[in-house]
Design an enzyme around this catalytic site. Structure first.
Site, PDB file in Angstrom:
ATOM      1  N   TYR A  51       0.674  -1.340  -0.049  1.00  0.00           N
ATOM      2  CA  TYR A  51      -0.087  -0.231  -0.002  1.00  0.00           C
ATOM      3  C   TYR A  51       0.762   1.269   0.117  1.00  0.00           C
ATOM      4  O   TYR A  51       0.392   2.557  -0.289  1.00  0.00           O
ATOM      5  CB  TYR A  51      -0.702   0.088   1.240  1.00  0.00           C
ATOM      6  CG  TYR A  51      -1.849  -1.004   1.349  1.00  0.00           C
ATOM      7  CD1 TYR A  51      -2.080  -2.082   0.432  1.00  0.00           C
ATOM      8  CD2 TYR A  51      -2.585  -1.422   2.402  1.00  0.00           C
ATOM      9  CE1 TYR A  51      -2.960  -2.961   0.282  1.00  0.00           C
ATOM     10  CE2 TYR A  51      -3.767  -2.436   2.459  1.00  0.00           C
ATOM     11  CZ  TYR A  51      -3.704  -3.194   1.598  1.00  0.00           C
ATOM     12  OH  TYR A  51      -4.589  -4.376   1.598  1.00  0.00           O
ATOM     13  N   HIS A 109       0.474 -11.559   2.728  1.00  0.00           N
ATOM     14  CA  HIS A 109      -0.843 -10.757   1.910  1.00  0.00           C
ATOM     15  C   HIS A 109      -1.316 -11.807   1.019  1.00  0.00           C
ATOM     16  O   HIS A 109      -2.676 -11.696   0.807  1.00  0.00           O
ATOM     17  CB  HIS A 109      -0.004  -9.781   0.939  1.00  0.00           C
ATOM     18  CG  HIS A 109      -0.842  -8.546   0.579  1.00  0.00           C
ATOM     19  ND1 HIS A 109      -0.494  -7.439   0.589  1.00  0.00           N
ATOM     20  CD2 HIS A 109      -2.224  -8.572   0.555  1.00  0.00           C
ATOM     21  CE1 HIS A 109      -1.703  -6.600   0.162  1.00  0.00           C
ATOM     22  NE2 HIS A 109      -2.549  -7.453   0.028  1.00  0.00           N
TER      23      HIS A 109
HETATM   24  N1  LIG Z   1      -5.750  -8.585   1.773  1.00  0.00           N
HETATM   25  C1  LIG Z   1      -6.060  -8.261   0.800  1.00  0.00           C
HETATM   26  O1  LIG Z   1      -5.612  -8.826  -0.170  1.00  0.00           O
HETATM   27  C2  LIG Z   1      -6.799  -7.010   0.352  1.00  0.00           C
HETATM   28  C3  LIG Z   1      -6.952  -6.054   1.654  1.00  0.00           C
HETATM   29  N2  LIG Z   1      -7.798  -5.158   1.525  1.00  0.00           N
HETATM   30  C4  LIG Z   1      -7.856  -4.135   2.625  1.00  0.00           C
HETATM   31  O2  LIG Z   1      -9.469  -4.093   2.925  1.00  0.00           O
HETATM   32  C5  LIG Z   1      -9.777  -2.679   2.982  1.00  0.00           C
HETATM   33  C6  LIG Z   1     -11.092  -2.184   2.525  1.00  0.00           C
HETATM   34  O3  LIG Z   1     -11.234  -2.664   1.226  1.00  0.00           O
HETATM   35  P1  LIG Z   1     -11.638  -1.624   0.070  1.00  0.00           P
HETATM   36  O4  LIG Z   1     -11.043  -2.481  -1.136  1.00  0.00           O
HETATM   37  O5  LIG Z   1     -11.053  -0.364   0.239  1.00  0.00           O
HETATM   38  O6  LIG Z   1     -13.125  -1.478  -0.382  1.00  0.00           O
HETATM   39  P2  LIG Z   1     -14.431  -1.052   0.964  1.00  0.00           P
HETATM   40  O7  LIG Z   1     -15.299  -2.371   0.581  1.00  0.00           O
HETATM   41  O8  LIG Z   1     -13.916  -0.755   2.019  1.00  0.00           O
HETATM   42  O9  LIG Z   1     -14.908   0.153  -0.064  1.00  0.00           O
HETATM   43  C7  LIG Z   1     -14.384   1.361   0.117  1.00  0.00           C
HETATM   44  C8  LIG Z   1     -15.010   2.640  -0.681  1.00  0.00           C
HETATM   45  O10 LIG Z   1     -16.097   2.864  -0.183  1.00  0.00           O
HETATM   46  C9  LIG Z   1     -16.395   3.900  -0.012  1.00  0.00           C
HETATM   47  N3  LIG Z   1     -17.161   4.149   1.307  1.00  0.00           N
HETATM   48  C10 LIG Z   1     -16.716   3.886   2.590  1.00  0.00           C
HETATM   49  N4  LIG Z   1     -17.671   4.069   3.690  1.00  0.00           N
HETATM   50  C11 LIG Z   1     -18.598   4.588   2.693  1.00  0.00           C
HETATM   51  C12 LIG Z   1     -19.913   4.995   3.128  1.00  0.00           C
HETATM   52  N5  LIG Z   1     -20.473   4.783   4.505  1.00  0.00           N
HETATM   53  N6  LIG Z   1     -20.718   5.758   2.235  1.00  0.00           N
HETATM   54  C13 LIG Z   1     -20.523   5.757   0.795  1.00  0.00           C
HETATM   55  N7  LIG Z   1     -19.249   5.290   0.443  1.00  0.00           N
HETATM   56  C14 LIG Z   1     -18.405   4.712   1.181  1.00  0.00           C
HETATM   57  C15 LIG Z   1     -14.744   4.669   0.099  1.00  0.00           C
HETATM   58  O11 LIG Z   1     -14.847   5.961  -0.144  1.00  0.00           O
HETATM   59  P3  LIG Z   1     -14.502   6.980   0.877  1.00  0.00           P
HETATM   60  O12 LIG Z   1     -13.016   6.859   1.175  1.00  0.00           O
HETATM   61  O13 LIG Z   1     -14.484   8.263  -0.323  1.00  0.00           O
HETATM   62  O14 LIG Z   1     -15.418   7.121   1.841  1.00  0.00           O
HETATM   63  C16 LIG Z   1     -14.169   3.804  -0.904  1.00  0.00           C
HETATM   64  O15 LIG Z   1     -14.485   4.207  -2.327  1.00  0.00           O
HETATM   65  C17 LIG Z   1      -8.620  -2.225   2.293  1.00  0.00           C
HETATM   66  O16 LIG Z   1      -8.224  -0.550   2.367  1.00  0.00           O
HETATM   67  C18 LIG Z   1      -7.597  -2.890   2.608  1.00  0.00           C
HETATM   68  O17 LIG Z   1      -6.925  -2.343   3.943  1.00  0.00           O
HETATM   69  C19 LIG Z   1      -8.440  -4.862   0.417  1.00  0.00           C
HETATM   70  C20 LIG Z   1      -8.159  -5.401  -0.742  1.00  0.00           C
HETATM   71  C21 LIG Z   1      -7.510  -6.860  -0.722  1.00  0.00           C
HETATM   72  O1  LIG Z   2      -5.436  -4.081  -1.660  1.00  0.00           O
HETATM   73  C1  LIG Z   2      -4.986  -5.090  -1.394  1.00  0.00           C
HETATM   74  O2  LIG Z   2      -4.537  -5.516  -0.516  1.00  0.00           O
HETATM   75  C2  LIG Z   2      -4.861  -6.008  -2.674  1.00  0.00           C
HETATM   76  O3  LIG Z   2      -4.266  -7.198  -2.493  1.00  0.00           O
HETATM   77  C3  LIG Z   2      -5.368  -5.677  -3.834  1.00  0.00           C
HETATM   78  O4  LIG Z   2      -4.465  -5.385  -4.857  1.00  0.00           O
HETATM   79  C4  LIG Z   2      -6.578  -6.586  -4.515  1.00  0.00           C
HETATM   80  O5  LIG Z   2      -5.708  -7.859  -4.570  1.00  0.00           O
HETATM   81  C5  LIG Z   2      -6.960  -6.195  -5.485  1.00  0.00           C
HETATM   82  O6  LIG Z   2      -7.381  -4.890  -5.821  1.00  0.00           O
HETATM   83  C6  LIG Z   2      -7.702  -7.002  -6.430  1.00  0.00           C
HETATM   84  O7  LIG Z   2      -8.391  -6.358  -7.450  1.00  0.00           O
END
Ligand SMILES: NC(=O)C1=CN([C@@H]2O[C@H](COP(=O)(O)OP(=O)(O)OC[C@H]3O[C@@H](n4cnc5c(N)ncnc54)[C@H](OP(=O)(O)O)[C@@H]3O)[C@@H](O)[C@H]2O)C=CC1
Ligand SMILES: O=C(O)C(=O)[C@@H](O)[C@H](O)C(=O)CO
Length: 277
Positions: A51, A109
């Site tokens: 990240y 990860h």
């Molecule tokens: N281990 C892995 O492989 C992965 C881990 N992750 C982790 O999971 C976390 C969360 O997943 P993520 O992919 O970010 O997606 P989310 O499902 O958390 O969605 C985030 C989006 O939703 C919007 N949002 C959040 N709250 C609200 C609300 N109450 N109303 C309207 N819109 C909202 C945010 O915009 P805004 O910021 O403008 O509110 C952003 O665009 C990541 O940040 C990361 O830490 C994610 C992907 C893969």
């Molecule tokens: O956000 C994370 O932690 C990820 O691993 C992302 O790259 C995630 O895999 C993704 O965005 C898949 O489309």
């Protein structure tokens, strides 16, 4: 301020029922967003080497003024750092970037099957925990089969498996495996990244019945299926909305109705094939 309840992990440490995702939170705005989340009651910040915001997360931890033991930081080892020694070195680099003395929850990860070193990486994490570099160790995006291998080969069960999980992809069989083995499920992209989930009729209907927002209904579903969601939001208002899900409860029928939205993964992230270095 919202009070977020905690549970105990299988290593007897505490873990919140909801945390903050930080993917995309960078620079001064990112730090401010993380500090505002902590001020609203969040106690878990989820980052990863990939990240490129570990420095910001560490800064937020220092700026928010809480006792270090009141906050949990998760980081994740990327595919390019897999291997016993490389995993330990990766954790040491994360600690340096974070400018913290301990990572509270360290995850692998992605398994990166093409690299083929997730078992050695797990052994490196066990060693890192013994050296006190990290407090708890877990994985992310691991399948039942991979988890079984980790447990059988090392005798150490991951504390957490962080996986894609939302009503479109409720991961029933994997959650059942976690329950059986005492692994805490953690939901990434718990809001399905704001796809059409929040405007599904069933979500809107359930939310309006409880006088909450669709997003709150979805996050409450995570809590009730026993998974810790880590919604990301840069907005202080939306952070509070997202955390404020501990004052109402869905009925079992409502939980089932949300689970019935199942249609599969939303992204091309099958851990048996996905490679992320
Ligand atoms: N281990 C892995 O492989 C992965 C881990 N992750 C982790 O999971 C976390 C969360 O997943 P993520 O992919 O970010 O997606 P989310 O499902 O958390 O969605 C985030 C989006 O939703 C919007 N949002 C959040 N709250 C609200 C609300 N109450 N109303 C309207 N819109 C909202 C945010 O915009 P805004 O910021 O403008 O509110 C952003 O665009 C990541 O940040 C990361 O830490 C994610 C992907 C893969
Ligand atoms: O956000 C994370 O932690 C990820 O691993 C992302 O790259 C995630 O895999 C993704 O965005 C898949 O489309």
């Amino acid at each position: 301020m919202v009070s977020i309840p905690t549970i105990s992990l299988n290593d007897a440490t505490w873990f919140p029922e909801l945390g903050l995702g930080t993917y995309g939170l960078r620079g001064d705005h990112g730090i401010a967003a993380m500090v505002s989340a902590v001020e609203s009651g969040y106690r878990l910040l989820d980052t990863a080497v990939n990240y490129e915001n570990e420095a910001e997360v560490g800064e937020a931890v220092r700026r928010c003024g809480l006792d270090r033991d009141e906050l949990l930081v998760t980081s994740k080892i990327p595919g390019r750092d897999h291997g016993f020694q490389k995993a330990i070195a990766s954790i040491e680099r994360s600690l340096k970037t974070l400018r913290l003395e301990r990572i509270d929850l360290q995850l692998i990860h992605w398994p990166n099957p093409g690299v083929g070193r997730w078992l050695d990486t797990w052994r490196g994490m066990i060693e890192a925990r013994e050296r006190g570099l990290v407090r708890s160790i877990g994985v992310s995006n691991f399948t039942e089969q991979m988890l079984t291998t980790l447990i059988d080969e090392t005798g150490v069960t991951p504390a957490v498996n962080q996986v894609e999980l939302h009503p479109y992809f409720p991961q029933g069989p994997l959650r059942a495996f976690h329950r059986e083995h005492g692994i805490r499920t953690e939901s990434w992209s718990p809001l399905a990244r704001r796809t059409e989930l929040a405007s599904e009729a069933v979500v809107e209907q359930i939310a309006s019945g409880h006088g909450v927002t669709p997003t709150q209904a979805v996050l409450r579903w995570h809590v009730q299926i026993g998974s810790t969601p880590i919604p990301k939001s840069a907005s202080p208002q939306r952070q509070i909305e997202n955390a404020d899900v501990f004052g109402f409860a869905l009925t079992p029928e409502e939980v089932d109705a949300l689970t019935a939205l199942e249609r599969g993964r939303l992204w091309n992230g099958d851990p048996n094939h996905h490679e992320e270095m």
